[in-house]
Write a protein that holds these residues in place. Sequence first.
Motif, PDB file in Angstrom:
ATOM      1  N   UNK A 219     -46.087  -2.141 -17.923  1.00 44.11           N
ATOM      2  CA  UNK A 219     -44.700  -1.702 -17.767  1.00 44.11           C
ATOM      3  C   UNK A 219     -43.789  -2.773 -18.345  1.00 44.11           C
ATOM      4  N   UNK A 220     -42.526  -2.396 -18.577  1.00 45.91           N
ATOM      5  CA  UNK A 220     -41.582  -3.313 -19.219  1.00 45.91           C
ATOM      6  C   UNK A 220     -41.057  -4.311 -18.193  1.00 45.91           C
ATOM      7  N   UNK A 221     -41.669  -5.469 -18.175  1.00 52.52           N
ATOM      8  CA  UNK A 221     -41.336  -6.483 -17.169  1.00 52.52           C
ATOM      9  C   UNK A 221     -39.888  -6.939 -17.236  1.00 52.52           C
ATOM     10  N   UNK A 222     -39.296  -6.876 -18.423  1.00 50.15           N
ATOM     11  CA  UNK A 222     -37.896  -7.302 -18.584  1.00 50.15           C
ATOM     12  C   UNK A 222     -36.911  -6.249 -18.095  1.00 50.15           C
ATOM     13  N   UNK A 223     -37.393  -5.060 -17.821  1.00 48.93           N
ATOM     14  CA  UNK A 223     -36.471  -3.940 -17.646  1.00 48.93           C
ATOM     15  C   UNK A 223     -36.415  -3.366 -16.241  1.00 48.93           C
ATOM     16  N   UNK A 224     -37.413  -3.629 -15.397  1.00 49.68           N
ATOM     17  CA  UNK A 224     -37.428  -2.946 -14.095  1.00 49.68           C
ATOM     18  C   UNK A 224     -36.920  -3.872 -12.987  1.00 49.68           C
ATOM     19  N   UNK A 225     -36.438  -3.272 -11.928  1.00 53.53           N
ATOM     20  CA  UNK A 225     -35.962  -4.050 -10.780  1.00 53.53           C
ATOM     21  C   UNK A 225     -37.132  -4.363  -9.861  1.00 53.53           C
ATOM     22  N   UNK A 226     -36.897  -5.296  -8.963  1.00 51.63           N
ATOM     23  CA  UNK A 226     -37.918  -5.651  -7.966  1.00 51.63           C
ATOM     24  C   UNK A 226     -38.283  -4.412  -7.147  1.00 51.63           C
ATOM     25  N   UNK A 227     -37.303  -3.616  -6.786  1.00 48.76           N
ATOM     26  CA  UNK A 227     -37.576  -2.427  -5.965  1.00 48.76           C
ATOM     27  C   UNK A 227     -38.362  -1.366  -6.727  1.00 48.76           C
ATOM     28  N   UNK A 228     -38.066  -1.230  -8.021  1.00 50.46           N
ATOM     29  CA  UNK A 228     -38.826  -0.284  -8.832  1.00 50.46           C
ATOM     30  C   UNK A 228     -40.295  -0.699  -8.851  1.00 50.46           C
ATOM     31  N   UNK A 229     -40.506  -1.996  -9.065  1.00 54.94           N
ATOM     32  CA  UNK A 229     -41.879  -2.529  -9.119  1.00 54.94           C
ATOM     33  C   UNK A 229     -42.607  -2.264  -7.798  1.00 54.94           C
ATOM     34  N   UNK A 230     -41.898  -2.425  -6.675  1.00 49.00           N
ATOM     35  CA  UNK A 230     -42.494  -2.187  -5.352  1.00 49.00           C
ATOM     36  C   UNK A 230     -42.884  -0.726  -5.186  1.00 49.00           C
ATOM     37  N   UNK A 231     -41.959   0.162  -5.523  1.00 49.95           N
ATOM     38  CA  UNK A 231     -42.221   1.602  -5.358  1.00 49.95           C
ATOM     39  C   UNK A 231     -43.367   2.033  -6.251  1.00 49.95           C
ATOM     40  N   UNK A 232     -43.401   1.494  -7.470  1.00 51.02           N
ATOM     41  CA  UNK A 232     -44.470   1.841  -8.398  1.00 51.02           C
ATOM     42  C   UNK A 232     -45.823   1.397  -7.830  1.00 51.02           C
ATOM     43  N   UNK A 233     -45.863   0.164  -7.325  1.00 53.05           N
ATOM     44  CA  UNK A 233     -47.100  -0.374  -6.749  1.00 53.05           C
ATOM     45  C   UNK A 233     -47.586   0.468  -5.571  1.00 53.05           C
ATOM     46  N   UNK A 234     -46.647   0.920  -4.745  1.00 54.84           N
ATOM     47  CA  UNK A 234     -46.989   1.717  -3.571  1.00 54.84           C
ATOM     48  C   UNK A 234     -47.574   3.074  -3.998  1.00 54.84           C
ATOM     49  N   UNK A 235     -46.956   3.663  -5.040  1.00 53.24           N
ATOM     50  CA  UNK A 235     -47.415   4.992  -5.488  1.00 53.24           C
ATOM     51  C   UNK A 235     -48.737   4.910  -6.241  1.00 53.24           C
ATOM     52  N   UNK A 236     -48.926   3.821  -6.964  1.00 49.05           N
ATOM     53  CA  UNK A 236     -50.099   3.714  -7.839  1.00 49.05           C
ATOM     54  C   UNK A 236     -51.167   2.817  -7.225  1.00 49.05           C
ATOM     55  N   UNK A 237     -51.483   3.065  -5.984  1.00 50.72           N
ATOM     56  CA  UNK A 237     -52.503   2.229  -5.307  1.00 50.72           C
ATOM     57  C   UNK A 237     -53.803   2.219  -6.105  1.00 50.72           C
ATOM     58  N   UNK A 238     -54.361   1.016  -6.279  1.00 48.67           N
ATOM     59  CA  UNK A 238     -55.640   0.926  -6.983  1.00 48.67           C
ATOM     60  C   UNK A 238     -55.493   0.746  -8.481  1.00 48.67           C
ATOM     61  N   UNK A 239     -54.276   0.917  -8.993  1.00 45.02           N
ATOM     62  CA  UNK A 239     -54.044   0.707 -10.429  1.00 45.02           C
ATOM     63  C   UNK A 239     -53.418  -0.670 -10.620  1.00 45.02           C
ATOM     64  N   UNK A 240     -53.995  -1.417 -11.570  1.00 42.61           N
ATOM     65  CA  UNK A 240     -53.464  -2.761 -11.823  1.00 42.61           C
ATOM     66  C   UNK A 240     -52.195  -2.635 -12.676  1.00 42.61           C
TER      67      UNK A 240
END
Length: 355
Positions: free
Chosen positions: A94-115
């Motif tokens: 994902x675009x590390x320069x472009x997403x917020x901390x909260x976006x990253x959190x929500x993405x991680x929660x939804x994509x369990x098991x995906x690095x």
Amino acid sequence: MSKERIGRARQILKDAKLDGLLVTNIINVRYLSGFTGTEGTLLIGPRSATFFTDSRYTIQAGEQIEGASVVTFNDKFGAIAKKAAKLNVKKLGFEGDEVTVNFRKSLGRALKGIKLAPLAGQVSDLRLNKDLDEIAALKAVIEVSEKAFKKTLRKIVPGAVEIEVARFMEIEQIKLGAIGTSFDTIVASGPRGALPHGVASNGKIKDKELVVFDWGAIMNGYNSDQTMTVPVGKVGGLAKKIYEIVYEAQQRAIEACKPGITGKELDLVARKVIEDAGYGKYFGHGLGHGVGMEIHEGPRASRLYLRKLEAGQVVTIEPGIYLPGKFGVRLEDMILITETGYERLTTLDKRWKGR
Ligand code: ZN
Ligand code: ZN
């Protein structure tokens, strides 16, 4: 077009050993898919591409999206997760320069098991080298901005209010087809010209002053950016001397533009002229920046940019000298790097026209 661009994005998958790439920067999404709305995310896999949007954009996406299938969501992260699972994604960039901390959190929660692998600027870098359509779009928006400026020139007279001059020019641009301005127009007269980014104020332009005029338009998703410094009435002496130094610095740097020169080297060409004249400390900013779908993008002409410029890249050359309490001079052109050297995209004559 979009298929070709998505194909280039797939190279990022290979280089970073990913099996999915999530593009969230809306300008990058537009570049890759053709979508001009404000809510859109792309998931690019090795063989597929999926565009996610909400129901406001179902029809528009259907008309605009090329090279990707369209998914309309109620729950964005849920929809992305479902598709990623179907594609058997193990490692998602994902675009590390472009997403917020909260976006990253929500993405991680939804994509369990995906690095999740944050990328640097690789996706935006796809836009560095402009193709012929993009260069045509840049030339078209520049033409609009220059026609509007020529009409505005006669408004730059003693007694004119800076902000009224700025708004006049902006409306002229819109009449000619622009959808808006690239940034707040700078009309900075007299001592205000010494503020490199002083936007137009309620102040009046006076006789025997310089006016720094920095403006840009947006049309078809592309920006223009140019600066003129206009003498009002009889201006000479120190103002003319400083102008000539800036002009010389700008010309030397433009003539140095060619593939293979680094942003740092280019910056130094102009800086040396100004330093040799004794005004180095009054040129505080970098020499220039890329312009395209964003008003400030890669490449850069600055001491910090060590990469080489390549054919197809567009960079501004905008040296300035700012004398606090007195006046400022900046001249800016947009330059296209070509196989053999450069092409000046902006066309307004910047030679001294004072009396
Ligand atoms: Zn500018
Ligand atoms: Zn600029």
